[in-house]
Design a protein around this motif. Structure first.
Motif, PDB file in Angstrom:
ATOM      1  N   CYS A  14     -13.228  22.970 -11.567  1.00 38.52           N
ATOM      2  CA  CYS A  14     -12.566  23.227 -12.846  1.00 38.52           C
ATOM      3  C   CYS A  14     -12.222  24.720 -12.849  1.00 38.52           C
ATOM      4  N   THR A  15     -11.677  25.207 -13.935  1.00 38.52           N
ATOM      5  CA  THR A  15     -11.376  26.644 -13.991  1.00 38.52           C
ATOM      6  C   THR A  15     -12.003  27.306 -15.214  1.00 38.52           C
ATOM      7  N   THR A  16     -13.037  26.723 -15.771  1.00 33.90           N
ATOM      8  CA  THR A  16     -13.637  27.286 -16.980  1.00 33.90           C
ATOM      9  C   THR A  16     -14.358  28.605 -16.716  1.00 33.90           C
ATOM     10  N   CYS A  17     -14.711  28.893 -15.466  1.00 30.52           N
ATOM     11  CA  CYS A  17     -15.375  30.166 -15.148  1.00 30.52           C
ATOM     12  C   CYS A  17     -14.378  31.217 -14.668  1.00 30.52           C
ATOM     13  N   ARG A  18     -13.101  30.975 -14.915  1.00 33.67           N
ATOM     14  CA  ARG A  18     -12.049  31.897 -14.473  1.00 33.67           C
ATOM     15  C   ARG A  18     -12.218  33.255 -15.112  1.00 33.67           C
ATOM     16  N   VAL A  19     -12.016  34.279 -14.325  1.00 25.55           N
ATOM     17  CA  VAL A  19     -12.039  35.656 -14.803  1.00 25.55           C
ATOM     18  C   VAL A  19     -10.799  36.371 -14.274  1.00 25.55           C
ATOM     19  N   GLU A  20     -10.509  37.512 -14.867  1.00 22.20           N
ATOM     20  CA  GLU A  20      -9.401  38.350 -14.424  1.00 22.20           C
ATOM     21  C   GLU A  20      -9.982  39.671 -13.963  1.00 22.20           C
ATOM     22  N   VAL A  21      -9.801  39.976 -12.699  1.00 18.50           N
ATOM     23  CA  VAL A  21     -10.366  41.191 -12.119  1.00 18.50           C
ATOM     24  C   VAL A  21      -9.583  42.396 -12.610  1.00 18.50           C
ATOM     25  N   GLN A  22     -10.277  43.331 -13.261  1.00 18.90           N
ATOM     26  CA  GLN A  22      -9.656  44.543 -13.786  1.00 18.90           C
ATOM     27  C   GLN A  22      -9.799  45.707 -12.816  1.00 18.90           C
ATOM     28  N   MET A  23     -10.962  45.792 -12.169  1.00 24.01           N
ATOM     29  CA  MET A  23     -11.229  46.856 -11.187  1.00 24.01           C
ATOM     30  C   MET A  23     -12.194  46.317 -10.143  1.00 24.01           C
ATOM     31  N   GLY A  24     -12.019  46.754  -8.909  1.00 24.12           N
ATOM     32  CA  GLY A  24     -12.964  46.403  -7.857  1.00 24.12           C
ATOM     33  C   GLY A  24     -12.674  45.096  -7.155  1.00 24.12           C
ATOM     34  N   GLY A  25     -11.460  44.640  -7.169  1.00 24.39           N
ATOM     35  CA  GLY A  25     -11.110  43.388  -6.492  1.00 24.39           C
ATOM     36  C   GLY A  25     -11.496  43.378  -5.021  1.00 24.39           C
TER      37      GLY A  25
ATOM     38  N   GLN B 288     -17.114  31.186  -7.409  1.00 30.99           N
ATOM     39  CA  GLN B 288     -16.776  31.344  -5.994  1.00 30.99           C
ATOM     40  C   GLN B 288     -16.740  32.794  -5.531  1.00 30.99           C
ATOM     41  N   ALA B 289     -16.344  33.694  -6.399  1.00 33.08           N
ATOM     42  CA  ALA B 289     -16.212  35.112  -6.026  1.00 33.08           C
ATOM     43  C   ALA B 289     -17.594  35.759  -5.937  1.00 33.08           C
ATOM     44  N   ARG B 290     -17.931  36.283  -4.759  1.00 36.08           N
ATOM     45  CA  ARG B 290     -19.229  36.931  -4.540  1.00 36.08           C
ATOM     46  C   ARG B 290     -19.094  38.439  -4.676  1.00 36.08           C
ATOM     47  N   VAL B 291     -20.075  39.035  -5.331  1.00 36.07           N
ATOM     48  CA  VAL B 291     -20.085  40.465  -5.609  1.00 36.07           C
ATOM     49  C   VAL B 291     -20.562  41.236  -4.379  1.00 36.07           C
ATOM     50  N   LEU B 292     -19.716  42.133  -3.888  1.00 39.12           N
ATOM     51  CA  LEU B 292     -20.050  42.964  -2.729  1.00 39.12           C
ATOM     52  C   LEU B 292     -20.156  44.442  -3.097  1.00 39.12           C
ATOM     53  N   GLY B 293     -19.662  44.776  -4.285  1.00 47.96           N
ATOM     54  CA  GLY B 293     -19.678  46.152  -4.771  1.00 47.96           C
ATOM     55  C   GLY B 293     -19.338  46.149  -6.252  1.00 47.96           C
ATOM     56  N   ASP B 294     -19.156  47.324  -6.833  1.00 48.79           N
ATOM     57  CA  ASP B 294     -18.877  47.429  -8.263  1.00 48.79           C
ATOM     58  C   ASP B 294     -17.587  46.698  -8.631  1.00 48.79           C
ATOM     59  N   VAL B 295     -17.640  45.972  -9.748  1.00 47.55           N
ATOM     60  CA  VAL B 295     -16.484  45.203 -10.192  1.00 47.55           C
ATOM     61  C   VAL B 295     -16.490  45.085 -11.712  1.00 47.55           C
ATOM     62  N   VAL B 296     -15.273  45.071 -12.279  1.00 48.79           N
ATOM     63  CA  VAL B 296     -15.084  44.857 -13.712  1.00 48.79           C
ATOM     64  C   VAL B 296     -14.153  43.666 -13.854  1.00 48.79           C
ATOM     65  N   VAL B 297     -14.594  42.656 -14.609  1.00 47.49           N
ATOM     66  CA  VAL B 297     -13.772  41.470 -14.831  1.00 47.49           C
ATOM     67  C   VAL B 297     -13.649  41.212 -16.325  1.00 47.49           C
ATOM     68  N   ARG B 298     -12.505  40.699 -16.708  1.00 47.35           N
ATOM     69  CA  ARG B 298     -12.271  40.307 -18.098  1.00 47.35           C
ATOM     70  C   ARG B 298     -12.402  38.799 -18.188  1.00 47.35           C
ATOM     71  N   VAL B 299     -13.122  38.340 -19.197  1.00 47.75           N
ATOM     72  CA  VAL B 299     -13.278  36.903 -19.439  1.00 47.75           C
ATOM     73  C   VAL B 299     -12.287  36.542 -20.542  1.00 47.75           C
ATOM     74  N   PRO B 300     -11.263  35.753 -20.214  1.00 46.07           N
ATOM     75  CA  PRO B 300     -10.241  35.423 -21.211  1.00 46.07           C
ATOM     76  C   PRO B 300     -10.847  34.667 -22.392  1.00 46.07           C
ATOM     77  N   GLU B 301     -10.535  35.096 -23.603  1.00 47.26           N
ATOM     78  CA  GLU B 301     -11.047  34.448 -24.809  1.00 47.26           C
ATOM     79  C   GLU B 301     -10.557  33.010 -24.930  1.00 47.26           C
ATOM     80  N   THR B 302      -9.344  32.727 -24.470  1.00 47.73           N
ATOM     81  CA  THR B 302      -8.783  31.391 -24.639  1.00 47.73           C
ATOM     82  C   THR B 302      -9.513  30.333 -23.819  1.00 47.73           C
ATOM     83  N   LYS B 303     -10.199  30.720 -22.770  1.00 45.55           N
ATOM     84  CA  LYS B 303     -10.944  29.774 -21.952  1.00 45.55           C
ATOM     85  C   LYS B 303     -12.423  29.779 -22.292  1.00 45.55           C
ATOM     86  N   TRP B 304     -12.869  30.748 -23.105  1.00 46.89           N
ATOM     87  CA  TRP B 304     -14.292  30.910 -23.363  1.00 46.89           C
ATOM     88  C   TRP B 304     -14.670  30.191 -24.634  1.00 46.89           C
TER      89      TRP B 304
END
Length: 118
Positions: free
Chosen positions: A43-54, A83-99
């Motif tokens: 599904c895509t309910t855990c979708r995030v938008e990478v703001q920094m640190g992709g 699915q996305a594994r953290v390897l270093g510093d990252v900032v992600v936005r969680v869209p309100e419309t899916k949350w």
């Protein structure tokens, strides 16, 4: 240890162990990131938008890309938290419309803080 920040009204930030998925990192930080399929990339309910640190996230694999493509989320900043594994510093936005505010008894105080939100 990498620092992960979840940009959301109830978002959290903190240091987590390397190689955790964003979903696991969210849970560790006390942020209830939706995951209707249980974190199985169906599904895509855990979708995030990478703001920094992709570049500090694991490479996207075929299954994740296929699911994102089917949902027309093909921009490089779209990732699945399961699915996305953290390897270093990252900032992600969680869209309100899916949350959606979690309703499980285990969410405790988190559920109470969001009362009245759409």
């Amino acid at each position: 240890m990498p620092r992960v920040s979840f940009l959301h009204a109830q978002g959290r930030s903190g240091e987590v162990e390397s190689n955790l998925t964003l979903l696991e990192a969210a849970k560790m930080l006390g942020f209830e990131l939706n995951h209707d399929c249980g974190g199985n990339a169906s599904c895509t309910t855990c979708r995030v938008e990478v703001q920094m640190g992709g570049d500090n996230l694991s490479e996207i694999d075929f299954d994740e890309q296929d699911l994102l493509d089917r949902e027309a989320l093909s921009e490089p900043w779209h990732r699945l938290g399961c699915q996305a594994r953290v390897l270093g510093d990252v900032v992600v936005r969680v869209p309100e419309t899916k949350w959606v505010q979690p309703t499980s008894a285990s969410s405790g105080e988190v559920g109470k803080r969001g009362a009245g939100l759409p």
